[in-house]
Scaffold this active site. Structure first.
Site, mmCIF file in Angstrom:
data_model
loop_
_atom_site.group_PDB
_atom_site.id
_atom_site.type_symbol
_atom_site.label_atom_id
_atom_site.label_comp_id
_atom_site.label_asym_id
_atom_site.label_seq_id
_atom_site.Cartn_x
_atom_site.Cartn_y
_atom_site.Cartn_z
ATOM 1 N N SER A 8 19.268 -5.517 -37.732
ATOM 2 C CA SER A 8 19.755 -6.466 -38.735
ATOM 3 C C SER A 8 20.296 -7.711 -38.050
ATOM 4 O O SER A 8 21.270 -7.656 -37.303
ATOM 5 C CB SER A 8 20.848 -5.825 -39.579
ATOM 6 O OG SER A 8 21.396 -6.809 -40.421
ATOM 7 N N HIS A 33 15.337 -7.230 -39.902
ATOM 8 C CA HIS A 33 15.991 -7.112 -41.210
ATOM 9 C C HIS A 33 16.875 -8.344 -41.420
ATOM 10 O O HIS A 33 17.732 -8.662 -40.599
ATOM 11 C CB HIS A 33 16.833 -5.841 -41.217
ATOM 12 C CG HIS A 33 17.477 -5.524 -42.522
ATOM 13 N ND1 HIS A 33 16.827 -4.868 -43.547
ATOM 14 C CD2 HIS A 33 18.734 -5.782 -42.984
ATOM 15 C CE1 HIS A 33 17.656 -4.714 -44.571
ATOM 16 N NE2 HIS A 33 18.820 -5.273 -44.259
ATOM 17 N N ASP A 35 19.469 -10.186 -44.041
ATOM 18 C CA ASP A 35 20.349 -9.991 -45.195
ATOM 19 C C ASP A 35 20.695 -11.330 -45.830
ATOM 20 O O ASP A 35 21.344 -12.163 -45.194
ATOM 21 C CB ASP A 35 21.646 -9.314 -44.747
ATOM 22 C CG ASP A 35 21.431 -7.872 -44.337
ATOM 23 O OD1 ASP A 35 20.897 -7.104 -45.158
ATOM 24 O OD2 ASP A 35 21.786 -7.520 -43.198
ATOM 25 N N MET A 37 22.834 -13.053 -48.781
ATOM 26 C CA MET A 37 23.961 -12.764 -49.702
ATOM 27 C C MET A 37 24.379 -14.053 -50.396
ATOM 28 O O MET A 37 24.308 -15.128 -49.795
ATOM 29 C CB MET A 37 25.155 -12.241 -48.909
ATOM 30 C CG MET A 37 24.848 -11.039 -48.045
ATOM 31 S SD MET A 37 26.312 -10.579 -47.092
ATOM 32 C CE MET A 37 25.626 -9.301 -46.045
ATOM 33 N N HIS A 66 16.347 -8.516 -47.317
ATOM 34 C CA HIS A 66 17.198 -7.735 -48.227
ATOM 35 C C HIS A 66 18.013 -8.726 -49.053
ATOM 36 O O HIS A 66 18.930 -9.367 -48.542
ATOM 37 C CB HIS A 66 18.087 -6.832 -47.359
ATOM 38 C CG HIS A 66 19.057 -5.996 -48.110
ATOM 39 N ND1 HIS A 66 20.071 -5.296 -47.494
ATOM 40 C CD2 HIS A 66 19.177 -5.719 -49.440
ATOM 41 C CE1 HIS A 66 20.778 -4.638 -48.397
ATOM 42 N NE2 HIS A 66 20.258 -4.885 -49.586
ATOM 43 N N MET A 68 20.703 -9.577 -51.460
ATOM 44 C CA MET A 68 21.941 -9.127 -52.117
ATOM 45 C C MET A 68 22.434 -10.289 -52.963
ATOM 46 O O MET A 68 23.458 -10.920 -52.666
ATOM 47 C CB MET A 68 22.966 -8.711 -51.057
ATOM 48 C CG MET A 68 22.693 -7.338 -50.477
ATOM 49 S SD MET A 68 23.531 -7.072 -48.907
ATOM 50 C CE MET A 68 22.368 -7.872 -47.827
ATOM 51 N N MET A 137 21.595 2.135 -49.630
ATOM 52 C CA MET A 137 22.762 1.563 -48.950
ATOM 53 C C MET A 137 23.675 2.710 -48.531
ATOM 54 O O MET A 137 24.081 3.521 -49.363
ATOM 55 C CB MET A 137 23.532 0.629 -49.879
ATOM 56 C CG MET A 137 22.924 -0.739 -50.129
ATOM 57 S SD MET A 137 22.549 -1.770 -48.684
ATOM 58 C CE MET A 137 24.039 -1.687 -47.711
ATOM 59 N N GLY A 142 27.438 -6.092 -48.159
ATOM 60 C CA GLY A 142 28.209 -7.323 -48.008
ATOM 61 C C GLY A 142 28.660 -7.589 -46.579
ATOM 62 O O GLY A 142 28.841 -8.736 -46.193
ATOM 63 N N PHE A 143 28.806 -6.515 -45.809
ATOM 64 C CA PHE A 143 29.342 -6.693 -44.460
ATOM 65 C C PHE A 143 28.689 -5.725 -43.485
ATOM 66 O O PHE A 143 28.364 -4.594 -43.861
ATOM 67 C CB PHE A 143 30.861 -6.445 -44.447
ATOM 68 C CG PHE A 143 31.599 -7.357 -45.390
ATOM 69 C CD1 PHE A 143 32.010 -8.621 -44.981
ATOM 70 C CD2 PHE A 143 31.843 -6.955 -46.696
ATOM 71 C CE1 PHE A 143 32.667 -9.465 -45.863
ATOM 72 C CE2 PHE A 143 32.495 -7.795 -47.587
ATOM 73 C CZ PHE A 143 32.909 -9.059 -47.175
ATOM 74 N N GLY A 144 28.551 -6.184 -42.243
ATOM 75 C CA GLY A 144 28.098 -5.295 -41.184
ATOM 76 C C GLY A 144 29.293 -4.544 -40.605
ATOM 77 O O GLY A 144 30.452 -4.825 -40.940
ATOM 78 N N GLY A 145 29.011 -3.587 -39.755
ATOM 79 C CA GLY A 145 30.063 -2.902 -39.006
ATOM 80 C C GLY A 145 30.922 -1.940 -39.808
ATOM 81 O O GLY A 145 32.028 -1.612 -39.380
ATOM 82 N N ASP A 175 20.404 1.700 -44.787
ATOM 83 C CA ASP A 175 21.044 0.459 -44.346
ATOM 84 C C ASP A 175 22.561 0.580 -44.385
ATOM 85 O O ASP A 175 23.147 0.704 -45.466
ATOM 86 C CB ASP A 175 20.559 -0.677 -45.266
ATOM 87 C CG ASP A 175 21.007 -2.049 -44.797
ATOM 88 O OD1 ASP A 175 21.615 -2.140 -43.713
ATOM 89 O OD2 ASP A 175 20.739 -3.029 -45.523
ATOM 90 N N GLY A 176 23.170 0.505 -43.197
ATOM 91 C CA GLY A 176 24.626 0.463 -43.093
ATOM 92 C C GLY A 176 25.212 1.586 -42.260
ATOM 93 O O GLY A 176 24.983 2.762 -42.550
ATOM 94 N N GLY A 177 25.908 1.203 -41.209
ATOM 95 C CA GLY A 177 26.619 2.191 -40.398
ATOM 96 C C GLY A 177 25.713 3.115 -39.601
ATOM 97 O O GLY A 177 26.140 4.200 -39.193
ATOM 98 N N GLY A 197 22.609 -2.891 -37.370
ATOM 99 C CA GLY A 197 23.145 -4.206 -37.013
ATOM 100 C C GLY A 197 24.133 -4.101 -35.876
ATOM 101 O O GLY A 197 23.795 -4.255 -34.700
#
Ligand code: DX5
Ligand code: ZN
Length: 217
Positions: A8, A33, A35, A37, A66, A68, A137, A142-145, A175-177, A197
């Site tokens: 990402s 990827h 993102d 937003m 993606h 959002m 998701m 909305g946020f990485g990390g 997607d995410g974590g 990401g």
């Protein structure tokens, strides 16, 4: 199916975007990827069409975009023009999802549908055969990390069942974590594409981390 990895770009150094894209080009990644937003659908603003176009100018991997954003229909054709190969919209943002999915396919892009963590997989029952990819998701968008939500495994199982039952060709994207702590388990549960990401870009050697994720199973 071979495990696919989509780093990402949200976690990249935006002041050195060309170098970051070239790192992905030279890696074993399967997609980039991206993102997008809008500060309305999610409480953050990332990047828009001019940056997507700039990424595309250097990218040698397909762009997995993606969205959002609210009213994504307005931006499908501009995103395709800016270089998107795969376009994913949120089910929560699409009152006429069937129409939106057809519009993406008419543009020649792969059509993706994303589900927020609280949205049940069963909402896809009547669209799953039309869809090329379902993005689950595994954090709130909305946020990485952020921390991976464990309920995702249950959703991967439910989605795998739905795909088999309906004869759908849809791929499962998470997607995410994503990290080495969950990547193997996700692929084993039936996931096909992992977005990563923070885990990739905060590592010492991002290309090496991509390789490790891809070869985990
Ligand atoms: C979050 C984005 C993700 C994000 C993932 O809203 O959709 O693509 O970049 O980042 P990590 O892997 O850091 O959770
Ligand atoms: Zn994303």
């Amino acid at each position: 199916m071979n495990p696919l990895i989509a780093p990402s770009i949200l976690a990249a150094d935006f002041a050195n975007l060309q170098a970051e894209v070239e790192m992905i080009n030279g890696s074993e990644a399967d997609y980039i990827h991206v993102d997008i937003m809008d500060g309305v659908f999610v409480p953050n603003i990332s990047l828009g069409l001019p940056v997507l176009e700039a990424i595309h100018r250097h990218a040698k991997k397909p762009l997995d975009v993606h969205l959002m954003i609210v009213e994504p229909d307005k931006y499908l054709a501009p995103c395709q023009k800016a270089g998107a190969s795969q376009l994913t919209v949120h089910i929560e943002a699409c009152p006429h999802l069937h129409r939106t999915v057809q519009a993406i396919k008419e543009l020649g892009c792969k059509a993706g549908v994303a589900l927020n963590p609280h949205t049940p997989v069963k909402f896809l029952e009547d669209i799953i055969r039309e869809v090329d990819v379902v993005l689950l998701m595994s954090v709130n968008p909305g946020f990485g990390g952020q921390k991976f939500i464990d309920n995702t495994y249950k959703k991967v199982n439910a989605l795998t069942r739905l795909i088999v039952e309906t004869g759908s060709h849809a791929r499962i994207e998470i997607d995410g974590g994503v990290s080495m702590d969950n990547a193997g388990k996700l692929f084993s549960a039936g996931a096909n594409i992992l977005v990563a990401g923070h885990f990739v870009f905060s590592s010492k050697s991002p290309a090496e981390t991509i390789k490790k994720l891809k070869n985990i199973v």
